[in-house]
Design an enzyme around this catalytic site. Structure first.
Site, mmCIF file in Angstrom:
data_model
loop_
_atom_site.group_PDB
_atom_site.id
_atom_site.type_symbol
_atom_site.label_atom_id
_atom_site.label_comp_id
_atom_site.label_asym_id
_atom_site.label_seq_id
_atom_site.Cartn_x
_atom_site.Cartn_y
_atom_site.Cartn_z
ATOM 1 N N GLN A 24 11.664 30.505 -6.390
ATOM 2 C CA GLN A 24 12.846 30.600 -7.248
ATOM 3 C C GLN A 24 13.883 31.536 -6.622
ATOM 4 O O GLN A 24 13.558 32.645 -6.192
ATOM 5 C CB GLN A 24 12.426 31.098 -8.649
ATOM 6 C CG GLN A 24 13.543 31.118 -9.667
ATOM 7 C CD GLN A 24 14.062 29.720 -10.038
ATOM 8 O OE1 GLN A 24 13.334 28.735 -9.964
ATOM 9 N NE2 GLN A 24 15.312 29.638 -10.436
ATOM 10 N N LYS A 49 10.451 24.953 -15.991
ATOM 11 C CA LYS A 49 9.902 24.084 -14.944
ATOM 12 C C LYS A 49 8.405 23.910 -15.148
ATOM 13 O O LYS A 49 7.866 22.805 -15.053
ATOM 14 C CB LYS A 49 10.179 24.686 -13.557
ATOM 15 C CG LYS A 49 11.641 24.585 -13.152
ATOM 16 C CD LYS A 49 11.977 25.389 -11.901
ATOM 17 C CE LYS A 49 13.490 25.325 -11.641
ATOM 18 N NZ LYS A 49 13.932 26.130 -10.485
ATOM 19 N N ASP A 73 12.393 21.435 -3.401
ATOM 20 C CA ASP A 73 13.766 21.874 -3.649
ATOM 21 C C ASP A 73 14.754 21.199 -2.702
ATOM 22 O O ASP A 73 15.968 21.241 -2.944
ATOM 23 C CB ASP A 73 13.873 23.390 -3.403
ATOM 24 C CG ASP A 73 13.906 24.205 -4.682
ATOM 25 O OD1 ASP A 73 14.399 23.691 -5.696
ATOM 26 O OD2 ASP A 73 13.436 25.361 -4.638
HETATM 27 N N1 GUN Z 1 17.861 29.001 -8.593
HETATM 28 C C1 GUN Z 1 18.835 28.300 -9.216
HETATM 29 N N2 GUN Z 1 18.682 26.972 -9.004
HETATM 30 C C2 GUN Z 1 17.590 26.847 -8.229
HETATM 31 C C3 GUN Z 1 16.914 25.709 -7.687
HETATM 32 O O1 GUN Z 1 17.304 24.543 -7.859
HETATM 33 N N3 GUN Z 1 15.809 25.994 -6.967
HETATM 34 C C4 GUN Z 1 15.374 27.255 -6.735
HETATM 35 N N4 GUN Z 1 14.283 27.425 -5.996
HETATM 36 N N5 GUN Z 1 15.972 28.334 -7.233
HETATM 37 C C5 GUN Z 1 17.074 28.113 -7.969
#
Ligand code: GUN
Length: 288
Positions: free
Chosen positions: A88, A44, A111
């Site tokens: 996350q 990311k 998100d």
């Molecule tokens: N863990 C797995 N997928 C995601 C996501 O799309 N966002 C976040 N914050 N954590 C994740």
């Protein structure tokens, strides 16, 4: 598709900086040492930098207290250079994931996990919501194959998570598909899947969807990321595999996403898109 999206976002980011002096800022918070989360966060951040964003990571120890984490989120909510905040998941067990997620300002919730954004999406106001990145990316892929209006199409979503299954179903419904949500307690899952013109698998069970479950000509999107052990010349190796048996299903599907390399890059591209949008809205510029 993900590369094309990133190119468009990079060009728009340059324009935003040159014309308005705004640099989109994405802040990622990671707690603990989960190896998969480390990889996701690195990807990311790398993509954010590639798009010309300012990218900041806060890495907190696994035993951080909920109050400390909430205090950091408060600070980030108040910081005008931060347009998107992503914590996350999963978080260590002593932290209340909902409480943390709901403490992020809805305007910085790239998100799409805040109840305000979930509410807008569910109420049919997706255009004004931050939509969770994975289903948003899946929806673009479905649209590329079938167009924006899914009237008359049967969509089956296998999995009912808040991150993928539920928002995916809302997006498909908003596009006029007839939507069935299935899960581990669904009877005759194979039969339900056979009726799907659009089949989205997001359950976390390696190779669960077999070729015989796929309607000829269906669009199949595999959101599963499962680590399995395979035997390579007598040696045990770990490999990533999806929820769909790709080799079998690709014999029947008109279009299908692989794992890895399918949905993952689209999720990240949508995160960039949400962050750019948050930056534009914060600057008083219309989003699209
Ligand atoms: N863990 C797995 N997928 C995601 C996501 O799309 N966002 C976040 N914050 N954590 C994740």
């Amino acid at each position: 598709m993900a590369a094309r999206l990133s190119e468009t976002i990079t060009a728009e980011t340059s324009r935003l900086r040159e014309e308005h002096g705004v640099v989109p800022g994405l802040t990622v918070v990671i707690v603990g040492e989960d190896p998969a989360s480390q990889v996701y966060v690195r990807n990311k951040q790398r993509t954010a930098e590639g798009c010309g964003f300012s990218s900041v990571k806060h890495a907190l120890p696994a035993d951080v207290s909920e109050d400390e984490l909430l205090a950091l989120i408060d600070e980030l909510n108040a910081d005008d250079s931060v347009h998107g905040i992503l914590v996350q998941l999963p978080l260590p067990r002593h932290l209340d994931e909902q409480r943390i997620t709901q403490s992020i300002s809805p305007a910085k919730d790239v998100d799409g996990f805040h109840y305000v954004n979930i509410g807008k999406l569910t109420a049919g106001d997706a255009a004004d919501a931050f939509v969770p990145c994975t289903p948003a990316g899946c929806m673009l892929m479905v649209e590329e194959q079938l167009g924006k209006d899914l009237s008359g199409k049967n969509a089956v979503v296998v999995g009912r998570s808040n991150i993928v299954g539920k928002p995916m179903a809302s997006l498909l419904l908003a596009a006029n598909a007839t939507v069935t949500i299935c899960h581990s307690r669904t009877a005759e899952l194979d039969q339900v899947c056979r009726g799907a013109d659009i089949l989205i698998a997001a359950v976390g069970r390696p190779n669960m969807v077999r070729g015989s479950w796929v309607k000829p000509g269906a669009v199949v999107i595999d959101v599963g990321i499962n680590r399995v052990e395979v035997d390579v010349d007598g040696e045990k190796k770990s490999k990533l595999t999806g929820d769909v048996d790709y080799d079998e299903a690709s014999e029947h599907a008109a279009a299908i996403t692989p794992v890895p390399g399918g949905v993952g890059p689209m999720t990240i591209a949508m995160l960039m898109s949400n962050t750019l949008r948050a930056a534009k809205l914060a600057a008083g510029l219309g989003a699209d």
